[in-house]
Each structure stands twice: as structure tokens, then as C-alpha cells.
Design a protein around this motif. Structure first.
Motif, mmCIF file in Angstrom:
data_model
loop_
_atom_site.group_PDB
_atom_site.id
_atom_site.type_symbol
_atom_site.label_atom_id
_atom_site.label_comp_id
_atom_site.label_asym_id
_atom_site.label_seq_id
_atom_site.Cartn_x
_atom_site.Cartn_y
_atom_site.Cartn_z
ATOM 1 N N GLU A 142 0.836 -1.453 0.088
ATOM 2 C CA GLU A 142 -0.068 -0.015 -0.014
ATOM 3 C C GLU A 142 0.819 1.311 -0.012
ATOM 4 O OE1 GLU A 142 -2.947 -0.396 3.286
ATOM 5 O OE2 GLU A 142 -4.086 -1.693 1.693
ATOM 6 N N GLU A 299 -6.245 -7.908 -1.157
ATOM 7 C CA GLU A 299 -6.846 -8.109 0.119
ATOM 8 C C GLU A 299 -8.136 -8.068 -0.105
ATOM 9 O OE1 GLU A 299 -5.071 -5.396 2.903
ATOM 10 O OE2 GLU A 299 -3.004 -6.046 2.312
ATOM 11 N N GLU A 348 -2.731 -5.476 15.172
ATOM 12 C CA GLU A 348 -3.996 -5.753 14.116
ATOM 13 C C GLU A 348 -4.799 -6.800 14.481
ATOM 14 O OE1 GLU A 348 -3.132 -4.014 10.008
ATOM 15 O OE2 GLU A 348 -3.106 -6.220 9.878
#
Ligand code: GAL
Length: 656
Positions: A142, A299, A348
Motif C-alpha cells: 500500500e 486483500e 492488528e
């Protein structure tokens, strides 16, 4: 058509890898993506590489028929590197180096970091490049247009400006620095405009800095791609992207990539207000438009999302499957779900995967496994493509310039693009979202919303399109800025006045206040945000204002120009206007329309020249029934049907 998952072997034991491989094979997984954050495991200390564990992972999964997408782990350099070279850490807007030990904290312009990044890439390619189980490579993760203001970035930005403008004098002229005593008398006075609020910064400097950061990140990705190609010329290379705080220029970022990958997290909470956009179809069409080719989802939503923010609701039944099939409908050809198992450690741990912390397979995994079975039936569409007669133009420069200077309360760049996109979807049309400089000649209809910042090639492109017989729609806030992001001293829409046969005599930024317009047929629609008061020269009024001192003035116009037609929409309406307008445009240009589709049902067609495969996706919380014009064969349940009954978020695919 392969379905896979993102997997983090560095977070689990070897024993677990083997159990997971078995479980994945049973579910129908064909791909895993690994290692994009695992640099400290791959190079535990300077120049000491440790790849055996990853060999073992790749082997373990390939033995059960699962291929690997290998991540280049440059998003997370190991802490030993920071200790050795503290200067490779990004500097944030406050002028301080950002905290290490998280991720994405490296400065991609740092030559020291780049040396390490290339070295780990090279080592990995040499080691894994010939492994047939490695099916693709993902560079970093990303990549954003990071606004770093370390000394290296500052110097590089100054060089970039000098390259572009030749002299300080030209920079001063281009930026209009006489405002607020901002004149540069020394190149070292130029600072990246990263301090907030951005509204106080020079808009020319801001846009150039964004362009610079976009180029830097694209250059970085290109360098790593070239490093991979040197030793593995046939490698398939990508990087995964998304819409974020610092959205990169997708067109530049993917120029040297073999394919586009998108991280797709559609919403779980469907808004009640029908003016709120929630379908990810727009993003998916944009991803396909970057290279005008099929793309991957690297994803995909798999469970309640959270960690960066409080948790969202869990995906509703059919969403895991339906949202993936929706991506396929729009041109995705491989989809990896984020992630196989939910992390039990690290920041996460509440961004859920297909399997919860308990490790016990549940509803979401069962639905995912259904998806894998469905995907196995979709090989017939592998060779199909999406052919669109409608294009919507998306420009990173326009998007960013509107972000630098929001024009009025509630108005944002993507809004009008999305209104048009939703309206055409309402009629079951395929839509391409592409850059304004792409060849437009094969489209019957082109929507060019908010051509805010002048780009010569784009302006010439749309003139050429209309001159040669195309039908174009432009909107308010076009022709406002020159390429330096300064206002063009001419009546709006300046360079496009001749094309639209009208000019803006005055504008009224009304924000959330609502007014009314009436079209040529007497239909009334609500408008808001912005009202361009138009004076027609050669155009005709399509709709006029009903309120205020500009009552009876044109709000929407239509102009015949050479062999084509150019419309101009001077205001922002609600969805009913765009649906009515899109219906008229499609009728005029001969683009077929499906009428009476239940709200929320999305229809996309993929074709191989012989057969058309029509995807019907019920992107709503209500059951939907669609009567087909004749019996068609469903490739989902291998049966003939003349009526489709779709549960919320269910997809059917029929062959025409
Ligand atoms: C993505 C990112 C992943 C993971 C995921 C969930 O944006 O690429 O690494 O962080 O979000 O937060």
C-alpha cells in the motif's frame, strides 16, 4: 480464476503452517500472499539472510496445490537498520521523525534505505525467482504518496522543481509567491508544504509537492521492479493499492507493474440514505481502468474490521462470497482474502480474518469455501473481457487540487464521478473509469466531471473526441486552474467555453442549501453544493434554475460542436437527476439500457466475443427478483432460468 488468502507464517509455528495448509486446501484455497512485512525474519542482521524458513513455507503450501505471491518486505525495515541509520526514518508534518516499530516508517527517497531495499529484493529474487510455486511478486505494501520532509526529500523536491522550472525566478512566477511575501531568494527557502493547515500554504507548491511525492513513490516501485526483472525477467510484478489519506497517482504507480492489485474492503453497514455511496463497483472499475486490463484483489474483506478504529460489524451472510464475485464481475481475476486467521498478537489483532482467534472454522470460512467452489466453475470467463461504451474520466491532479482547496461545504472530487457511475449502473451498463488522456474514440459517451486543473493533453483529447462525433458531459469547476494550480483569468469554464457553447457569468457556492432545477421536460430535481449561472452562446438549456436571483437561467446546457455534442452540468444534484439524465444520454447515444432493475442490483457483462456472461449482483439488503428477457443458463448452479431470485448480496451469472 483463483481464490486465496493473505498469510503471515512469521506469526505462527511451523506445525501451524502444516495444519493451515491442509485446512486451506480443504477450503479450496489456490494462492497465498506472504512475507510483505517479514524483513526482520529474512535479514535478521545486516547482510545475514535467512530464507530457509520461507522455502519451507512455499514448499508446504505448494505440496497441497497452493501457489505463493511473494511480498518484498520493504514496508517494514528491521529495527537494526534504524539503529544504524536513524536518518532513513520518515519525517512527519511536525518536523519530527515518525515512530519506528510500527510500519511504513521508512523514507523511500533515502539512498541508504534504497540500497538495503534493492539488496533484499535482489537476494530474494536470486533465491526464490526460479521456484515454480512463486506465481507473482508484490512490491512493498500500500504505497502512499508519503509527504516526508526529511533533508533528503527536501533536497530532492528542490531539484525536482529546478528541473521543472529551470530557475528560481520561474518558480516564483509559477507559484505567485509575491502573495504574502513568499518570494524565494534562495532555493533552500523552499520547504515541503507538509505543515498544517494546508489551507494556508501556497496551492501551487502543494500540488507540485503532491506530484513530486507521486513520482517518487512510482520511481521507488519501478526501481524495485527493475531489480526483480534483472534476475527473473518473466516474473509477474505488482504492488497493492487503495484509497487513503495520501492516495497515490495510480496511473504512475502502476506504469512499470505487470498488473494492478487492489485492497478491497467494501462496507458492511449499508446506509439508509440512498444519496450515500457504498458500492465498491466504482473503485473496481477504476482499478480496471488504470491499465485497461484485468486486475487482482490482493486483500479482500473477511471479517469485522478494526484495530485502527473501533470494530465494524461483521460481514452479513453472502457478503464474503458476494463482494468477491462483484470484484470478478468488474474484472478481477484472482482474489486473496485478508486474512486466513485473525492475529492474536500485534496492533492488528482486531482486524478479523476468515477464522477467529479461537481457531475454530465458522460461518465466514464456510462461506469462503463456497466462494472457492464457485470460482472453480468460472474458468469459462477467464478469457472474457469487459467492453464499455461509457467512460468516466478520473484525474489524480484534479482530485488532489480539490483536496488542497475544498470548494464548498460538502463538495468533493469523487462525488460527481460517483453520481454518474451509479446512474449508469442503475441501467446495467459497463463503465470504464480512465485517465483523461486515454484514447476516447471508441466510447459512445464520455463523462468528464470537474476538469479543475488545466492539462493541455486532456483538454485536446476531449475536444478531439467531440469534434469527431462523441457525446461528452462536463461539469462545474472545470477550466478553473492553470497547470500551476492558479486561477485562469477568464470567464469559466475558460478553455472549455467554446466546447460547451456557454459561459459562467457568476457562481453561487450554496453548500448544503437545497434549490430546484427543472429540465426541458418539466421534471424537477433538487440541486445543492454549487450553482453556475450560465449564459449560453451556441448551447441550449437542458435544465434551468427555479430559485434565487438566477431563476430561469440555464443550469444544464447542451451544445452541438462539430460532429459531436457537449453537455455541461453547472450544479450538483441528487441521484434522481443523474438517473434521468443518464437515461436520456443513453437513449440518444444508442447505449442499451436495462429498465426496472431493483434498486441495488448491479449488472455487468463480460464477453469473449462469442458468449456474453452477465453478472447480476444484489448489492442490497432486500431480496431481489429479476425477470430475464428469455431463459438463460446460470453458470453458478448449472441450470436454465428465466427469472433470478437473489438474496441480499447474492450473485448469479448467466450466459446470454
Ligand atoms: C490493509 C493493509 C494490510 C492490513 C489491512 C487491515 O490496508 O495492506 O496490511 O493492515 O489493511 O488493516
Amino acid at each position: 480464476m483463483k481464490i486465496g488468502v493473505d498469510y503471515y507464517p512469521e506469526q505462527w509455528s511451523e506445525e501451524q503452517w502444516r495444519a493451515d495448509a491442509q485446512e486451506m486446501a480443504k477450503a479450496g484455497v489456490k494462492l497465498i500472499r506472504v512475507a510483505e512485512f517479514a524483513w526482520s525474519k529474512l535479514e535478521p542482521s545486516d547482510k545475514q539472510f535467512s530464507f530457509e524458513w520461507l522455502d519451507e513455507v512455499i514448499k508446504t503450501f505448494s505440496q497441497v496445490g497452493i501457489g505463493t505471491v511473494l511480498g518484498i518486505p520493504t514496508n517494514c525495515p528491521p529495527l537494526w537498520m534504524y539503529q544504524q541509520y536513524p536518518d532513513i526514518v520518515r519525517v512527519g508534518p511536525d518536523g519530527n521523525r515518525i515512530q519506528t516499530g510500527i510500519r511504513g516508517h521508512r523514507c523511500i527517497n533515502s539512498p541508504v534505505f534504497m540500497g538495503y531495499a534493492k539488496r533484499i529484493t535482489e537476494q530474494m529474487v536470486r533465491h526464490f525467482g526460479a521456484n515454480p510455486a512463486v506465481v507473482a511478486w508484490q512490491i512493498d505494501n500500500e504505497l502512499e504518496a508519503y509527504p516526508c520532509s526529511c533533508e533528503v526529500c527536501k533536497a530532492k523536491f528542490r531539484d525536482w522543481l529546478i528541473d521543472k522550472y529551470d530557475s528560481l525566478e520561474n518558480i516564483n512566477a509559477a507559484f505567485g509567491t509575491s502573495v504574502w511575501s513568499g518570494e524565494y531568494s534562495d532555493i533552500l527557502q523552499i520547504e515541503p508544504p507538509t505543515a498544517y493547515p494546508q489551507a494556508w500554504q501556497n496551492p501551487s507548491l502543494c500540488l507540485d509537492h503532491y506530484r513530486f511525492t507521486c513520482e517518487s513513490v512510482a520511481e521507488y516501485a519501478k526501481e524495485l521492479a527493475l531489480t526483480i526483472r534483472r534476475d527473473a525477467p518473466k516474473a509477474k510484478i505488482t504492488t497493492n493499492t487503495w484509497f487513503c489519506e495520501n492516495t497515490p497517482d495510480f496511473y504512475k504507480l502502476f506504469e512499470y507493474m505487470d498488473f494492478v492489485s487492489y485492497d478491497n474492503y467494501p462496507t458492511v453497514s449499508i446506509p439508509k440514505d440512498k444519496e450515500e455511496f457504498y458500492s465498491h463497483a466504482f473503485h473496481l472499475d477504476l482499478m480496471r481502468g488504470i491499465k485497461e486490463d484485468k486486475f487482482w484483489i490482493m486483500e479482500q474483506l473477511s471479517g469485522p474490521t478494526g484495530s485502527w478504529a473501533p470494530m465494524s460489524p461483521t460481514p452479513r451472510p453472502e457478503m464474503i462470497k458476494g463482494y468477491s464475485l462483484q470484484a470478478i464481475a468488474h474484472g478481477a481475476d484472482n482474489i486473496l482474502h485478508f486474512r486466513w486467521k485473525t492475529a492474536t498478537k500485534g496492533a492488528e489483532m482486531f482486524w478479523h480474518g476468515l477464522i477467529d482467534h479461537s481457531g475454530v472454522p465458522g460461518r465466514r470460512l464456510f462461506e469462503f469455501s463456497e466462494l472457492c467452489k464457485t470460482a472453480a466453475k468460472l474458468s469459462v470467463i477467464d478469457t472474457t473481457e469487459i467492453i464499455s461504451e461509457i467512460a468516466i474520466l478520473y484525474s489524480p491532479d484534479d482530485a488532489y487540487a480539490m483536496k488542497i482547496q475544498p470548494q464548498v461545504e460538502g463538495m468533493y472530487y469523487l462525488e460527481q464521478l460517483r453520481y454518474f457511475h451509479s446512474a449508469f449502473m442503475h441501467y446495467g451498463a459497463n463503465i470504464d473509469v480512465i485517465p483523461p488522456t486515454r484514447d476516447l474514440s471508441h466510447y459512445k459517451l464520455v463523462i468528464a466531471p470537474t476538469m479543475f486543473v488545466y492539462d493541455k493533453a486532456a483538454a485536446e483529447n476531449i475536444y478531439r473526441y467531440v469534434i469527431n462525433g462523441g457525446t461528452l458531459v462536463m461539469t462545474n469547476r472545470s477550466g478553473v486552474k492553470d497547470s500551476n494550480n492558479n486561477c485562469i483569468p477568464d470567464a469559466l469554464p475558460t478553455v472549455f467555453k467554446e466546447l460547451i457553447g456557454a459561459e459562467v457569468t457568476e457562481y453561487d457556492p450554496i453548500g448544503s442549501r437545497e434549490q430546484t432545477i427543472t429540465d426541458f421536460a418539466g421534471n424537477k430535481f433538487t440541486c445543492r453544493r454549487w450553482c453556475d449561472v450560465l449564459n449560453v452562446t451556441t448551447a441550449k438549456a437542458y435544465a434551468q434554475y427555479e430559485d434565487n436571483f438566477y431563476r430561469a437561467c440555464p443550469a444544464v446546457t447542451m451544445n452541438r460542436y462539430c460532429s459531436g455534442v457537449a453537455y455541461y452540468v453547472g450544479t450538483v444534484c441528487k441521484s434522481d437527476f443523474y438517473e434521468s439524465f443518464a437515461g436520456n444520454l443513453m437513449r440518444q447515444t444508442g447505449i442499451p439500457r436495462l429498465k426496472g432493475l431493483p434498486r441495488g442490483v448491479e449488472v455487468t457483462t463480460r464477453t469473449n466475443g462469442l458468449d456474453d456472461y452477465i453478472f447480476f449482483f444484489n448489492n442490497s439488503e432486500e431480496d431481489a427478483t429479476i425477470t430475464l428477457p428469455k431463459a438463460m443458463y446460470s453458470i453458478i448452479d448449472s441450470s436454465g432460468k428465466d427469472k433470478l431470485v437473489l438474496k441480499p448480496f447474492e450473485m448469479d451469472i448467466v450466459r446470454k
